[in-house]
Enzyme design. Structure first.
Site, short mmCIF file in Angstrom:
data_model
loop_
_atom_site.label_atom_id
_atom_site.label_comp_id
_atom_site.label_asym_id
_atom_site.label_seq_id
_atom_site.Cartn_x
_atom_site.Cartn_y
_atom_site.Cartn_z
N GLY A 173 72.90 -26.29 -86.73
CA GLY A 173 73.74 -26.34 -87.97
C GLY A 173 74.07 -24.86 -88.62
N GLY A 174 73.98 -24.65 -89.73
CA GLY A 174 74.41 -23.47 -90.53
C GLY A 174 73.42 -22.37 -90.00
N GLY A 408 103.31 -2.25 -75.70
CA GLY A 408 102.24 -2.35 -76.97
C GLY A 408 100.97 -2.13 -76.45
N ALA A 409 100.84 -2.52 -75.13
CA ALA A 409 99.15 -2.41 -74.53
C ALA A 409 98.93 -0.87 -74.34
CB ALA A 409 99.27 -3.17 -73.36
#
Ligand code: HXC
Length: 518
Positions: A173-174, A408-409
């Site tokens: 759960g949370g 870009g790399a």
């Protein structure tokens, strides 16, 4: 004091009651599942005799329970305290599954919050060992609020003290957001699992069959979701590995990481480094061989090894000092940058930057991974995280370009114009806007189409491109890198660069915080 008196007897009675609470039967139940008890975990973590427990005698919140029952136990299902790990002060909590499934009631939450606040005040790492059914159902909203205060404390301490979670049973759960918010998550194979909704809910809502392990086991989170950074086969090995990991970290963000004595067994100059990168740019090699020849012998501690293995991250030492290593891995997907490797790298870089750990980048990257899947899943957004993380990092940042550094790399992987401090390249480096095949196809499309022998022409042009453009010498001559170096001297170069950067100080503009593209 009169030890035969009433008050001393009452004191002993409570002690006895506490001891009795941890029965053999409960321990056996844990052991049968391949798990240790909370006390056994604490004993393994801390140096012998150093653990001091806090709030051992608190009892669960005294509130009417009209649904189910709350066991009137001491400690409310969690052991908290402080002690020494490898001689250094650490705070920790260990949830006790044998008491109401380790579920988090109000008092349980307050105990955790108390030591979180103490750890922050003292500037000490905090370790959470989790084994819990989540928010205590009987205590309703009060237990939810307890989780909220724990989350809030983690966020307040983030970047100030190292926070590490070890999942040793359920985290459902949370409640899973408590480990997810911390710096590193360790999990134990076969006995730990994490999910927001369990297999039963998945079956009910989606009619899908999935086991606990497939949905949220250690391997799943280490390989697929990236939630778990380190996984081990049993609890003992997990705790031993965690203790080793802690030796690399400072206690807080105003300290430097501890320095260990280097045994000088790694040669400063190593000719073997000349033979690792193959001459053929299409051939792979293992970048970990490069890492291990550069850093102090046996000091490389890889993080998130199974997740996005096309980017290797980990802590290591150089002359006994901690560094963070980020390296493209040509052995996996040619070392390409994709969504997972970008987020993996960004998070690791931010951790290093928060805790004064210099970053060494080993670059051999053909670019970002093309494709509809990556574009639609947000490679632009996620790739930007890596860019952001490098650019905002103020710790010393050194890059070695081993081979490909395209497009870009090249920029992203800690280029100098992005604020990198030193950038060295091996003679095998190929630095250019794009790889030779792509460049030739674009610039000579017409000529290739008209050629009687396009394959031969392409070969010639690719060679010319490599000679004239895709090499490290143009970048060297124009100052975009600092030096082309002999691979053999890499370790020596990095050590002297780090010495030169030992007093690095960067003035950052005043602002509330940047707006990282999340
Ligand atoms: C109260 C709980 C409990 C809980 C388990 N127990 N979870 N008691 N609150 N959340 C108790 C059981 O009643 C049982 O008590 C004992 O712990 C051991 O549990 P078992 O079910 O027998 O163990 P096991 O078969 O190993 O199963 C473990 C489990 C299961 C998978 C964790 O107990 C379970 O599904 N629990 C609920 C998980 C869950 O959904 N939690 C709420 C999550 S939401 P007895 O007396 O029989 O020994 C959440 C919100 C956080 O946490 C919000 C943050 C924002």
């Amino acid at each position: 004091m009169d030890i035969s008196g009433k008050s001393y007897k009452a004191f002993l009675k409570r002690q006895e009651a506490l001891q009795k609470q941890y029965s053999e039967k409960q321990a056996e139940k844990q052991h049968a599942k391949g798990k240790l008890t909370a006390r056994e975990r604490i004993r393994l973590l801390f140096d012998q005799g150093t653990f001091e427990e806090i709030d051992a005698f608190v009892t669960p919140a005294d509130q009417p329970v009209e649904f189910g029952k709350v066991e009137r136990t001491y400690g409310d299902g969690v052991i908290v305290g402080h002690g020494k790990v490898n001689g250094r002060l650490i705070f920790a909590f260990a949830q006790d599954f044998t008491i109401m499934g380790g579920s988090l009631g109000v008092v349980h939450a307050k105990k955790i919050a108390k030591i979180q606040e103490m750890a922050l005040k003292m500037g000490c790492p905090i370790i959470g060992m989790m084994d819990s059914g989540g928010a205590r159902i009987q205590e309703g909203v009060a237990s939810l609020s307890g989780y909220a205060s724990i989350f809030h404390n983690i966020i307040q301490s983030s970047g100030i003290i190292p926070q590490i979670s070890v999942i040793m049973g359920p985290a459902a759960g949370g409640a899973v957001y408590s480990p997810a918010l911390t710096d590193f998550v360790f999990m134990v194979n076969n006995t730990s699992y994490m999910f927001v909704t369990g297999p039963n809910v998945v079956k009910e809502v989606l009619n899908e069959d999935v086991t606990f392990d497939e949905l949220g086991g250690a391997e799943t989170h280490a390989r697929k979701s990236g939630v778990a950074h380190m996984i081990y086969d049993d609890e003992e090995n997990t705790i031993m590995a965690l203790k080793k990991f802690l030796t690399y970290l400072p206690s807080n963000n105003v300290e430097n990481p501890p320095v260990v004595q280097d045994d000088n067994s790694t040669p400063e100059i190593n000719e073997k480094l000349r033979d690792i990168v193959p001459d053929d740019p299409n051939k792979a090699y293992d970048v970990k061989d490069v890492i291990n020849l550069i850093v102090d012998k046996n000091s490389f501690y890889e993080t998130a090894e199974l997740f996005a293995p096309n980017l290797v991250t980990g802590l290591a030492r150089l002359k006994g000092k901690t560094i963070g290593v980020v390296a493209n891995q040509p052995k996996v997907l040619a070392g390409v940058l994709d969504i997972d490797s970008s987020t993996k790298g960004a998070r690791f870089i931010r951790f290093c930057d928060a805790f004064n750990i210099p970053i060494l980048t080993l670059e051999d990257v053909p670019g970002f991974l093309p494709g509809v899947d990556q574009e639609h899943a947000g490679i632009i957004r996620h790739g930007a995280k890596l860019l952001f993380a490098y650019s905002e990092a103020t710790v010393p940042r050194i890059t070695i370009i081993l081979r490909k550094a395209y497009g870009g790399a090249f920029i992203v992987m800690n280029s100098k114009s992005l604020g990198g401090d030193f950038s060295f390249a091996w003679p095998t480096a190929e630095i250019a806007v794009m790889g030779p095949d792509g460049a030739v196809a674009i610039l000579y499309r017409k000529e290739l189409a008209e050629s009687s022998n396009p394959a031969e022409l392409k070969k010639e042009l690719v060679k010319k491109y490599r000679d004239k453009i895709a090499n490290p010498f143009i970048a060297d001559e124009s100052g975009y890198i600092d030096e082309v170096i002999d691979p053999a001297v890499t370790r020596k170069k990095i050590i002297s660069a780090l010495n030169a950067l030992s007093n690095k100080w960067v003035k950052v503009p005043a602002r509330k915080h940047g707006n990282m593209p999340l």
